[in-house]
Design an enzyme around this catalytic site. Structure first.
Site, mmCIF file in Angstrom:
data_model
loop_
_atom_site.group_PDB
_atom_site.id
_atom_site.type_symbol
_atom_site.label_atom_id
_atom_site.label_comp_id
_atom_site.label_asym_id
_atom_site.label_seq_id
_atom_site.Cartn_x
_atom_site.Cartn_y
_atom_site.Cartn_z
ATOM 1 N N HIS A 119 10.800 -14.647 -13.437
ATOM 2 C CA HIS A 119 10.540 -16.087 -13.477
ATOM 3 C C HIS A 119 10.414 -16.487 -14.943
ATOM 4 O O HIS A 119 10.583 -15.651 -15.829
ATOM 5 C CB HIS A 119 9.290 -16.445 -12.667
ATOM 6 N N HIS A 148 7.786 -17.998 -16.772
ATOM 7 C CA HIS A 148 6.540 -18.129 -17.512
ATOM 8 C C HIS A 148 6.688 -17.395 -18.841
ATOM 9 O O HIS A 148 7.392 -16.380 -18.934
ATOM 10 C CB HIS A 148 5.369 -17.566 -16.709
ATOM 11 N N ASP A 185 5.038 -15.354 -20.648
ATOM 12 C CA ASP A 185 4.745 -13.925 -20.829
ATOM 13 C C ASP A 185 5.839 -13.032 -20.268
ATOM 14 O O ASP A 185 5.778 -11.807 -20.428
ATOM 15 C CB ASP A 185 3.384 -13.555 -20.221
ATOM 16 N N HIS A 186 6.860 -13.638 -19.661
ATOM 17 C CA HIS A 186 7.962 -12.848 -19.107
ATOM 18 C C HIS A 186 9.300 -13.105 -19.796
ATOM 19 O O HIS A 186 10.261 -12.385 -19.525
ATOM 20 C CB HIS A 186 8.101 -13.130 -17.607
ATOM 21 N N HIS A 211 4.864 -16.939 -5.790
ATOM 22 C CA HIS A 211 4.079 -17.270 -6.977
ATOM 23 C C HIS A 211 3.987 -18.796 -7.064
ATOM 24 O O HIS A 211 4.484 -19.506 -6.183
ATOM 25 C CB HIS A 211 4.757 -16.663 -8.212
ATOM 26 N N ASP A 270 3.752 -10.919 -10.280
ATOM 27 C CA ASP A 270 3.440 -12.338 -10.100
ATOM 28 C C ASP A 270 3.741 -12.805 -8.683
ATOM 29 O O ASP A 270 4.653 -13.591 -8.438
ATOM 30 C CB ASP A 270 4.201 -13.187 -11.118
ATOM 31 N N HIS A 279 0.732 -5.361 -15.011
ATOM 32 C CA HIS A 279 0.447 -6.790 -15.150
ATOM 33 C C HIS A 279 -1.046 -7.062 -14.993
ATOM 34 O O HIS A 279 -1.473 -7.922 -14.226
ATOM 35 C CB HIS A 279 1.269 -7.600 -14.135
#
Length: 304
Positions: free
Chosen positions: A61, A63, A65-66, A138, A206, A265
């Site tokens: 996805h 976000h 942090d990814h 998520h 997530d 994670h």
């Protein structure tokens, strides 16, 4: 065989000694990366693996942090003299998101080929990888991935001779090629037995626990799953933020009948995940707390 490295294990933000969650695999000279947060390329360097061989980048996805580490990684891949195209896979909006990030990396010596996943489940074949993307739960559209390495059946000389397959074609047919010769078409099934069990890796982060994770992870050799919270009192946080506890991940592993579970994670507040493994193992004994650069080589079953 499939080399697997959990490059980082942190969720939300990198910490000293803990990079953001990402996974890298190597197969027959081709590397695959799932997610690329801030510092992922440093984690790759610390592991001693190469940027140059990354042929496939998958995103769960969008976000930060990814995905925020992607521009730097692409620049490093270009500086490593890569010229072959790179396949980029992710949810709807992939090309728009990557194009926005590429403002600081506008010129690359290789093409990016985008595959946007829009269905609840899609299968994509690249090189020797069979990649299955599946929708999870998520607070934005998010996918998990299974990575499979298929294995052909055993070579049966008697079958080859019975089907009058020329000896000089045997090797190529064993590699999966279809060959036309002397007005005849020769296919691998003319010399090979039934397909044997391959290698299966499942990666999920997530998400709340949902049935499709169990379905897709079924029988995996390795299941890498988020465990955002180890503290049981944070169950409400997991529900509110659409994440999982260690114990929920362990229950998924148990129901999916996987061989091994690695947790990843972690919440930034979770500094010692190993403290919660005793109760986790009571649910799924072969559960392990993932650590940065934790690695394994998955091999075909020699008895198959």
């Amino acid at each position: 065989m499939l080399d697997v490295c959990l490059l980082g294990t942190s969720g939300m933000m990198p910490l000293p000694g803990r990079w953001l969650t990402a996974l890298m695999t190597r197969l027959n000279g081709s590397s695959l990366l799932i997610d690329c947060g801030e510092g992922t390329q440093i984690a790759i360097r610390e592991k001693g693996w190469s940027f140059h061989s990354i042929d496939i980048i998958c995103f769960t996805h969008y976000h930060g942090d990814h995905i925020s580490g992607l521009p730097g990684l692409l620049l490093s891949m270009g500086n490593a003299d890569r010229t072959q195209p790179v396949t980029v896979i992710g949810p709807k909006g992939l090309e728009r998101v990557v194009s926005a990030l590429r403002v600081i990396a506008p010129e690359l010596p290789f093409e990016l080929n985008f595959i946007e996943v829009t269905n609840p489940q899609e299968t994509i074949c690249v090189n020797d990888y069979v990649i299955n993307a599946f929708r999870v739960n998520h607070n934005v559209i998010c996918y998990g991935y299974t990575i499979e390495v298929k294995r052909t059946g055993r070579f049966i000389p008697e079958m080859a001779m019975q089907n009058e397959v020329p000896i000089e074609l045997w090797s190529r047919l064993q590699k999966g090629q279809t060959i036309e010769k002397d007005s005849r078409v020769f296919t691998p099934d003319m010399i090979l037995g039934p397909q044997r069990k391959g290698i299966k890796l499942t990666y999920c982060t997530d998400s709340r626990p949902v049935p499709q994770i169990i379905e897709q992870a079924q029988g995996s050799d390795l299941f890498i799953c988020e465990g955002m919270y180890g503290e049981k009192e944070k169950q409400s946080n997991a529900i509110e933020n659409k994440h999982m506890t260690f114990y929920e991940a362990a229950e998924l592993a148990k129901q999916a009948g996987v061989k091994e579970l690695w947790l990843t994670h972690y919440s930034p507040s979770l500094t010692r995940p190993e403290e919660y493994m005793k109760e986790t193992k009571e649910i799924f004994p072969n559960a392990k707390a993932g650590k940065d650069r934790k690695s394994i080589t998955l091999e075909f079953d020699k008895n198959e």
